[in-house]
Design an enzyme around this catalytic site. Sequence first.
Site, mmCIF file in Angstrom:
data_model
loop_
_atom_site.group_PDB
_atom_site.id
_atom_site.type_symbol
_atom_site.label_atom_id
_atom_site.label_comp_id
_atom_site.label_asym_id
_atom_site.label_seq_id
_atom_site.Cartn_x
_atom_site.Cartn_y
_atom_site.Cartn_z
ATOM 1 N N CYS A 1 11.557 -49.102 18.393
ATOM 2 C CA CYS A 1 11.027 -50.312 19.284
ATOM 3 C C CYS A 1 10.113 -51.458 18.468
ATOM 4 C CB CYS A 1 10.279 -49.957 20.449
ATOM 5 S SG CYS A 1 11.098 -48.427 21.028
ATOM 6 N N HIS B 1 13.323 -55.795 27.035
ATOM 7 C CA HIS B 1 13.173 -54.871 25.971
ATOM 8 C C HIS B 1 14.412 -54.969 25.081
ATOM 9 C CE1 HIS B 1 11.431 -52.412 23.065
ATOM 10 N NE2 HIS B 1 11.665 -51.340 23.567
#
Lengths: 129, 388
Positions: free
Chosen positions: B84, B334
């Site tokens: 991430c 995201h």
Amino acid sequence: MSPDQDQRRGHDAFLDAVDADDAFYVECSNGHGSLPPRRACPHCGDQQLAERSLPGTGRVQAHTVVHVPTEEFAGRAPYVTAIADFGPVTLTGLVVDSRAEDVENGMTVAVDTDETPEGDTPALVFVPR
Amino acid sequence: MSSVRVAGVGLTPFGEHPNRTTRDLFAEAGVAAMADAGVDAEVIDAVYFGNFVGELADAQGHQGPIAAECLGVDAPATRFESACASSGVAVRHAVRAIESGDADVVVVGGAERMTHAGTDAATGMLATAADALYEVSAGMTFPGAYALMTDAYFDAYGGSRRDLAHVAVKNHEHALENEHAQFQFSVSVDDVLDAPTVASPLGLLDACPVTDGASALVLVSETVAREADVTAPVEVTGSGQGTDKIALQDRESLSRTPATETAATEAYEAAGITPADVDVVEVHDCFTSAEVFALEALGLFEAGEAITAARDGTTRRDGDLPVNLSGGLKAKGHPVGATGASQLVEMTRLLRGDHPNSEYVADATTGITHSAGGTVASTTVHVLEECT
Ligand SMILES: [Zn+2]
């Protein structure tokens, strides 16, 4: 297999050893524990590593009831995944032989292996003691 | 050492784009950033591109060349993968390339495409950010990992699901006017508490969504900003990176995230600031509790004290320290490989005054962005300051 490789047993050997009630961990000359495969201590870089017997039980440090699993564990959900402190090393396992609501931090568990529903890789499991 | 300016920024809408390709998403963001900067393809010295699961989602590795050619750029191009934090790390290396004098104009950003795969497959892809040998093999999912950290935090410091619900409520509120956000609707504390459990104690509305999207910035050296007369009112004054053991079980503490502390310390030192100088913050809130962990590790709150910051209003847009004015990962979305760079896009707009929430930070001069990969095993922190 060379003697050198024989002394550097890997993850498969670790699972086999757990399955045979002969679980081990790796200790460096400064006393740090880690899990195989290792050629260097992840904590200090020491390369003098030796296998030691894993203590028979550990204590649950944290746990969660997983309701949305990965595909491999779809057949088990909801299930409890926990992190348990075995002293020199800490392990992550799936708690079996207990209702989810009965699992609490601080409880004592032993480690074992169990086939995943998909059956290809054994899972590390915790059995309440 | 050359200073680094943000000359242009671009984002796609974050959301579900199952019929678009990753390269088309990045092209949209990159072309927008180049237009915003007013630079042409031929002046670009390098392309740094973040992507997490291209191999699993699109059967596509080797995405550096694609990231350059989709922008019409002929320059060295590299893909960065740090889960991430992929494009957070890409930004860090772009910053260092300019600081060192290796490059004058860099396009940096990222893209991800996951919604087409469905929830089960996306859960599996995200789980690859954890340790395959010792975590995923024990049924750990990505939400499960953060659930374990949250459980440990509650044990160590107290706090409740209700405290966390206020983080979700706040971030949804912040996203209401953000035209790039995936969720432009509000939620209530009860909505969050009543949502289905994903991994206890975290529910569906404690979690960020699965998202497709892309982000890009054009970073330039101070020399180019001056000589080419490029308008670049925001400077990246600090960059830091941290790494921790990949598996939670090998950490000193389950409720602390020292890789963020490492990255923050380095970034603050480079910028010559302390946490007290920070006016506005974008942190990696993949789960409501992740925002709490980040704020404490960034030195903005003492250990155990960020848990009530949303509930008491401190981190709301009208509070003393606005956090995630973009809506955060929680509401903005995201798109994993795009997220880290997207935080700098949002912060640049907040500081230069063209963000929908800029009015709440009109006097702000210093912002920080925090990107975290996996269970905070890979981190970057960047300090952005308005040039005076
Ligand atoms: Zn050691």
